[in-house]
Design a protein around this motif. Sequence first.
Motif, PDB file in Angstrom:
ATOM      1  N   VAL A  58      20.004  34.925   6.655  1.00 27.26           N
ATOM      2  CA  VAL A  58      18.919  35.905   6.562  1.00 27.26           C
ATOM      3  C   VAL A  58      17.645  35.161   6.911  1.00 27.26           C
ATOM      4  CG1 VAL A  58      17.687  37.533   5.095  1.00 27.26           C
ATOM      5  CG2 VAL A  58      20.148  37.220   4.833  1.00 27.26           C
ATOM      6  N   LEU A  59      17.194  35.358   8.140  1.00 29.11           N
ATOM      7  CA  LEU A  59      16.072  34.548   8.631  1.00 29.11           C
ATOM      8  C   LEU A  59      14.804  34.754   7.825  1.00 29.11           C
ATOM      9  CD1 LEU A  59      16.608  34.959  12.489  1.00 29.11           C
ATOM     10  CD2 LEU A  59      17.344  33.115  10.966  1.00 29.11           C
ATOM     11  N   SER A  60      14.708  35.907   7.236  1.00 27.22           N
ATOM     12  CA  SER A  60      13.491  36.151   6.450  1.00 27.22           C
ATOM     13  C   SER A  60      13.521  35.439   5.112  1.00 27.22           C
ATOM     14  CB  SER A  60      13.307  37.661   6.249  1.00 27.22           C
ATOM     15  OG  SER A  60      14.399  38.190   5.509  1.00 27.22           O
ATOM     16  N   TYR A  61      14.658  34.893   4.750  1.00 31.84           N
ATOM     17  CA  TYR A  61      14.751  34.202   3.459  1.00 31.84           C
ATOM     18  C   TYR A  61      14.511  32.718   3.708  1.00 31.84           C
ATOM     19  CZ  TYR A  61      16.467  32.695  -1.104  1.00 31.84           C
ATOM     20  OH  TYR A  61      16.574  32.127  -2.359  1.00 31.84           O
ATOM     21  N   ARG A  62      13.243  32.350   3.614  1.00 26.76           N
ATOM     22  CA  ARG A  62      12.853  30.957   3.759  1.00 26.76           C
ATOM     23  C   ARG A  62      11.853  30.583   2.657  1.00 26.76           C
ATOM     24  NH1 ARG A  62      16.594  31.228   6.480  1.00 26.76           N
ATOM     25  NH2 ARG A  62      16.911  30.482   8.624  1.00 26.76           N
ATOM     26  N   PRO A  63      12.213  30.846   1.420  1.00 29.30           N
ATOM     27  CA  PRO A  63      11.264  30.513   0.339  1.00 29.30           C
ATOM     28  C   PRO A  63      11.192  28.992   0.142  1.00 29.30           C
ATOM     29  CG  PRO A  63      13.315  31.223  -0.589  1.00 29.30           C
ATOM     30  CD  PRO A  63      13.470  31.400   0.896  1.00 29.30           C
ATOM     31  N   SER A  64      10.085  28.564  -0.515  1.00 32.96           N
ATOM     32  CA  SER A  64       9.915  27.151  -0.889  1.00 32.96           C
ATOM     33  C   SER A  64       9.217  27.107  -2.222  1.00 32.96           C
ATOM     34  CB  SER A  64       9.119  26.385   0.182  1.00 32.96           C
ATOM     35  OG  SER A  64       7.828  26.940   0.334  1.00 32.96           O
ATOM     36  N   VAL A  65       9.382  26.011  -2.902  1.00 34.40           N
ATOM     37  CA  VAL A  65       8.756  25.829  -4.199  1.00 34.40           C
ATOM     38  C   VAL A  65       8.113  24.442  -4.204  1.00 34.40           C
ATOM     39  CG1 VAL A  65      10.893  24.965  -5.231  1.00 34.40           C
ATOM     40  CG2 VAL A  65       9.101  25.904  -6.702  1.00 34.40           C
ATOM     41  N   HIS A  66       6.889  24.345  -4.792  1.00 35.32           N
ATOM     42  CA  HIS A  66       6.111  23.106  -4.778  1.00 35.32           C
ATOM     43  C   HIS A  66       6.056  22.510  -6.167  1.00 35.32           C
ATOM     44  CE1 HIS A  66       4.861  24.376  -0.796  1.00 35.32           C
ATOM     45  NE2 HIS A  66       4.476  25.561  -1.328  1.00 35.32           N
ATOM     46  N   HIS A  67       6.016  21.186  -6.172  1.00 41.85           N
ATOM     47  CA  HIS A  67       5.957  20.494  -7.450  1.00 41.85           C
ATOM     48  C   HIS A  67       4.913  19.389  -7.343  1.00 41.85           C
ATOM     49  CE1 HIS A  67       7.346  19.085 -11.345  1.00 41.85           C
ATOM     50  NE2 HIS A  67       7.315  17.841 -10.861  1.00 41.85           N
ATOM     51  N   LEU A  68       3.851  19.467  -8.177  1.00 42.05           N
ATOM     52  CA  LEU A  68       2.776  18.472  -8.176  1.00 42.05           C
ATOM     53  C   LEU A  68       3.154  17.312  -9.075  1.00 42.05           C
ATOM     54  CD1 LEU A  68      -0.147  17.623  -7.405  1.00 42.05           C
ATOM     55  CD2 LEU A  68      -0.927  18.872  -9.456  1.00 42.05           C
ATOM     56  N   LEU A  69       3.076  16.114  -8.481  1.00 39.90           N
ATOM     57  CA  LEU A  69       3.371  14.923  -9.272  1.00 39.90           C
ATOM     58  C   LEU A  69       2.097  14.408  -9.906  1.00 39.90           C
ATOM     59  CD1 LEU A  69       5.770  12.931  -6.896  1.00 39.90           C
ATOM     60  CD2 LEU A  69       6.354  14.515  -8.733  1.00 39.90           C
ATOM     61  N   VAL A  70       2.070  14.237 -11.178  1.00 34.57           N
ATOM     62  CA  VAL A  70       0.927  13.665 -11.901  1.00 34.57           C
ATOM     63  C   VAL A  70       1.345  12.280 -12.358  1.00 34.57           C
ATOM     64  CG1 VAL A  70      -0.666  13.900 -13.814  1.00 34.57           C
ATOM     65  CG2 VAL A  70       0.147  15.945 -12.599  1.00 34.57           C
ATOM     66  N   VAL A  71       0.791  11.257 -11.651  1.00 36.81           N
ATOM     67  CA  VAL A  71       1.149   9.874 -11.944  1.00 36.81           C
ATOM     68  C   VAL A  71      -0.053   9.177 -12.541  1.00 36.81           C
ATOM     69  CG1 VAL A  71       1.995   7.709 -10.969  1.00 36.81           C
ATOM     70  CG2 VAL A  71       2.767   9.892 -10.019  1.00 36.81           C
ATOM     71  N   PHE A  72       0.133   8.588 -13.690  1.00 34.26           N
ATOM     72  CA  PHE A  72      -0.945   7.825 -14.305  1.00 34.26           C
ATOM     73  C   PHE A  72      -0.911   6.396 -13.756  1.00 34.26           C
ATOM     74  CE2 PHE A  72      -1.111  10.531 -18.429  1.00 34.26           C
ATOM     75  CZ  PHE A  72      -1.750  11.534 -17.724  1.00 34.26           C
ATOM     76  N   TYR A  73      -2.149   5.924 -13.302  1.00 35.80           N
ATOM     77  CA  TYR A  73      -2.252   4.548 -12.825  1.00 35.80           C
ATOM     78  C   TYR A  73      -3.698   4.097 -12.972  1.00 35.80           C
ATOM     79  CZ  TYR A  73      -4.109   6.855  -8.667  1.00 35.80           C
ATOM     80  OH  TYR A  73      -4.864   7.635  -7.818  1.00 35.80           O
ATOM     81  N   VAL A  74      -3.867   2.816 -13.027  1.00 35.53           N
ATOM     82  CA  VAL A  74      -5.217   2.257 -13.188  1.00 35.53           C
ATOM     83  C   VAL A  74      -5.799   1.959 -11.805  1.00 35.53           C
ATOM     84  CG1 VAL A  74      -4.657   1.269 -15.430  1.00 35.53           C
ATOM     85  CG2 VAL A  74      -4.356  -0.107 -13.367  1.00 35.53           C
ATOM     86  N   PRO A  75      -7.154   1.831 -11.698  1.00 32.37           N
ATOM     87  CA  PRO A  75      -7.757   1.459 -10.403  1.00 32.37           C
ATOM     88  C   PRO A  75      -7.254   0.087  -9.952  1.00 32.37           C
ATOM     89  CG  PRO A  75      -9.425   2.287 -11.915  1.00 32.37           C
ATOM     90  CD  PRO A  75      -8.182   2.104 -12.731  1.00 32.37           C
ATOM     91  N   GLU A  76      -7.274  -0.108  -8.680  1.00 36.75           N
ATOM     92  CA  GLU A  76      -6.847  -1.406  -8.158  1.00 36.75           C
ATOM     93  C   GLU A  76      -7.845  -2.502  -8.506  1.00 36.75           C
ATOM     94  OE1 GLU A  76      -6.218  -1.123  -4.018  1.00 36.75           O
ATOM     95  OE2 GLU A  76      -4.379   0.067  -4.183  1.00 36.75           O
ATOM     96  N   LYS A  77      -9.105  -2.143  -8.601  1.00 34.64           N
ATOM     97  CA  LYS A  77     -10.142  -3.137  -8.849  1.00 34.64           C
ATOM     98  C   LYS A  77     -10.921  -2.764 -10.103  1.00 34.64           C
ATOM     99  CE  LYS A  77     -10.762  -4.187  -3.933  1.00 34.64           C
ATOM    100  NZ  LYS A  77     -11.732  -4.246  -2.817  1.00 34.64           N
ATOM    101  N   VAL A  78     -11.619  -3.778 -10.581  1.00 36.27           N
ATOM    102  CA  VAL A  78     -12.495  -3.539 -11.725  1.00 36.27           C
ATOM    103  C   VAL A  78     -13.738  -2.816 -11.227  1.00 36.27           C
ATOM    104  CG1 VAL A  78     -11.641  -5.559 -12.960  1.00 36.27           C
ATOM    105  CG2 VAL A  78     -13.618  -5.778 -11.425  1.00 36.27           C
ATOM    106  N   PRO A  79     -14.476  -2.201 -12.116  1.00 36.25           N
ATOM    107  CA  PRO A  79     -15.687  -1.493 -11.683  1.00 36.25           C
ATOM    108  C   PRO A  79     -16.700  -2.445 -11.047  1.00 36.25           C
ATOM    109  CG  PRO A  79     -15.038  -0.806 -13.882  1.00 36.25           C
ATOM    110  CD  PRO A  79     -14.198  -1.994 -13.554  1.00 36.25           C
ATOM    111  N   ILE A  80     -17.601  -1.894 -10.271  1.00 33.61           N
ATOM    112  CA  ILE A  80     -18.717  -2.643  -9.696  1.00 33.61           C
ATOM    113  C   ILE A  80     -20.015  -2.009 -10.168  1.00 33.61           C
ATOM    114  CG2 ILE A  80     -17.395  -3.398  -7.675  1.00 33.61           C
ATOM    115  CD1 ILE A  80     -18.846  -1.208  -6.074  1.00 33.61           C
TER     116      ILE A  80
END
Length: 894
Positions: free
Chosen positions: A268-290
């Motif tokens: 059924v060509l009209s059946y092309r649903p999709s579902v999205h999933h947002l990844l929430v990853v906790f991480y620290v900055p690569e560098k210290v503040p300036i």
Amino acid sequence: MFFDSTIGSSTVALFFNQNGCLFVPLSSGFQDVYGITCGATLGTFLFTIKKVTEKHNNQTVTCQAQYGTGNDLDIFVSDSVVIMVIIPLTSISISPDTTLRNVKRDSPGPFRCIATSRPLSVILWRKARNGQNIEDLASHEEQINETIVDSYLNYTGNEADEGVDIYCIGQYNGTHIESKRVRLRIIYAPDTGPSIQQIPAGNIITGDNLMLTCTVSGGNPLPILSWNCTGIKTNKTKGSESSYSVAFTVNKANSNMICTCSVFYHPVLSYRPSVHHLLVVFYVPEKVPIIQQMPTGGIISGNKVQLACSTYGGNPLPILSWNCIGTLKNLTTGIMASYSVEFIVDKSDNNKVCSCIATHIISLYNPIIQHTLIVHYAPDTGPSIQQIPAGNIITGDNLMLTCTVSGGNPLPILSWNCTGIKTIKTKGSEASYSVAFSVNKANNNMICTCSVFYHPVLSYRPSVHHLLVVFYVPDNIPIIQQMPTGGIISGNTMQLVCSIYGGNPLPVLSWNCTGTLKNLTTGNTASYSVEFFVDKSDNNKVCSCIATHIISSYNPTIQHTLVVYYKPFLDTARYISPSYITILENYHLFITISVKSNPYPMIKWTFVAQENIDVCNNSAINSTSTTDGLSSSSNISIEHLKRHMFGEYTFTASNVVGIFRRKFSVVEKGQSIFQSFVFVVCKSTTAVVVWKPNLNEGYPEEFYVQYTYKGKNNMSTNRIPRNETRHHMVYTVNGLHPDRKYYFTVLSVSLLGEFSYETVECFTDTDCKNHDFEEVTITNSGMFGAGIATLFVGLVVLIPATGIIIRNCLKTKNVRSSKSDEYTNIQRTNPAFTDEYSTLPSNTDSRPLQENTTKDYEECAITPDVTVYHNIDNMKSDNDKTHTNQGMYANIKA
């Protein structure tokens, strides 16, 4: 004849039934295409087309018979037959030509069968399951052309039709042929779209392992799923559920990444649903503040500073805070966490440390960033200059100027406007900059300026000036200027000015000569003058100007020798002939005289014979003159003196200062000498003054009769011009008081100077106490000559005939002058004529001592009356006797 329509109207063959069956081909090559024979029956002809093709379908073959003899009366008969080419049914096609046909549920699915034959076939549709017919199906049939039949079937299936076969049957001349059987697959999509499950659930930390599973239930067939995220993918489809998972290790790049599960395929060509999933990853900055500071660099005291602490990245963003007090502001935007503090700084904030503290949900991330403030502030005072050596300096000395200023941040950068070797001596909290150079006089009064060349506090640009006082001596020694220039006439005031240009300080000048001293120093010139009266004793006097200076090596002494011009006067150190000489005729006459003068005089000798004295008939005579230093000696020598040579010999020495004249009376022994005289004849209120003018060399001359009595100031008559036509002058003085003793004299004024006759006493009374006029006449016989008659006439005219006795009030001893020397000063008193005497000859000037004797000495020449006394412009030489009448001496006083 036979005709085949496939080849047009051409005749194929010609038969003759004469004496048997005769076949005549009308064209070559037809034997291969057609077969022609005669039948068994007379008149029967057989025509065969050897190879029938589709082109012969519906074409005709015509047979035409001709009966006769072959002329126009023959009978013609023809007949035609149509050819039908038969196409048998060999197969039947169905479309779609597939073994399995997807048909959407509840949606018509088109089928088509085509059968080709001639004559046309009949097409039937049937549905079968497992080889058994289930149902005949109605269809729509359409003839395409005379050989093709096209049959259409729109079949709408449902879930029960899953697996049935659809096919068609072609019926032709009692036979049938089946098409290929197409099995139906009833297609329908799931009722819902896919869903995603995350393991582990919730927020994750970078480095965790993550699995995402996408599932969907229902549908025929089951959907094929796909992931857009990279990882290990696993198909977990089972039963009526399609399931597909992806597993990977997360990092900060996966934060906020959207993983999408999509139906990759479903019929059924009209059946092309999709579902999205947002990844929430906790991480620290690569560098210290300036920390960023606005404005950058050092902050000028009193200004605001803003410190912004920022860091990029991290999920969530770190939380920032400050330990410094001020106005706080959250500047966080997007993926940048930023937090600022703003406050006003002063110099106490210099080197102050402000810290930015960062915290995060991942507790391991907790950096503290420090920032040191640099506050720019100006010194409290301006720079100062120190000179080494201190005080005033002497040209040639090495000088160092050091400019210093304490305090400030940063220390000021100093600059010098003076050229030299410059050295930075900044140390600690003191900025120091020196310049060293060797001074010369050009540096005197030079201002060396030390300036703040740079400091961040723009308003701090002080400068300090240092005046250099350099001692130096003048380039030259002093010079002495004399005013007036050249020789100075004795009796005048002269000024010596000693001057020197330059030097610092100016030299101190002094004179060794006594006089009026005057400091004429102005500007860059030291000048010191001495002024005094000079006389002949000052000739060759040396006046010295002494210069002293603070630099002791400069002490020149400049000498100036005075050249004093003075009129000739007798040199008493040498022999001088007497003024009265008695000598016998034919004797040797020698007269000598010496004078001193500066410059050398012009010497003249003139002679007036004794009998010509009253008419002043003189002549120049030769003489011999010598010089010795400033002394000039002159003499005349006459051998065998003749009688006509007795008379008055006059020696005249003249220079630019004056004239010296001495008369020598040479008489024969036993004769009296004639001299000048003044007579005064008094009566009660008048006096007649008679005098003989001296020789005046032709210059204009005027007289003043001066008289006085005891206790009374001198009185003077108006000017009396000289009458050149007379040798005696007569003047009557009026307004006298009777019975008084008067003193009379005559003042002669000319360009040669002033000459006063000797004073004569005279009493105004009615009785003559002295010799009468006749006695005076007798006493002075030979002195009046022809002029006595004129005097008597004048007296007779002056005295009324009342019998008043004219008395001679001239005392006998004062009748004539006892002086034989006459001085005439011609000093200049008019400044307008100073220049003419600015180059008077010195005592070494070689001027002729003896005037040319060929020129007549016009001592007694008659010239017009003139009133010029002080204008001596025209007296340029002894020979220039021309004068102009100018009334410029009308008020000459005694």
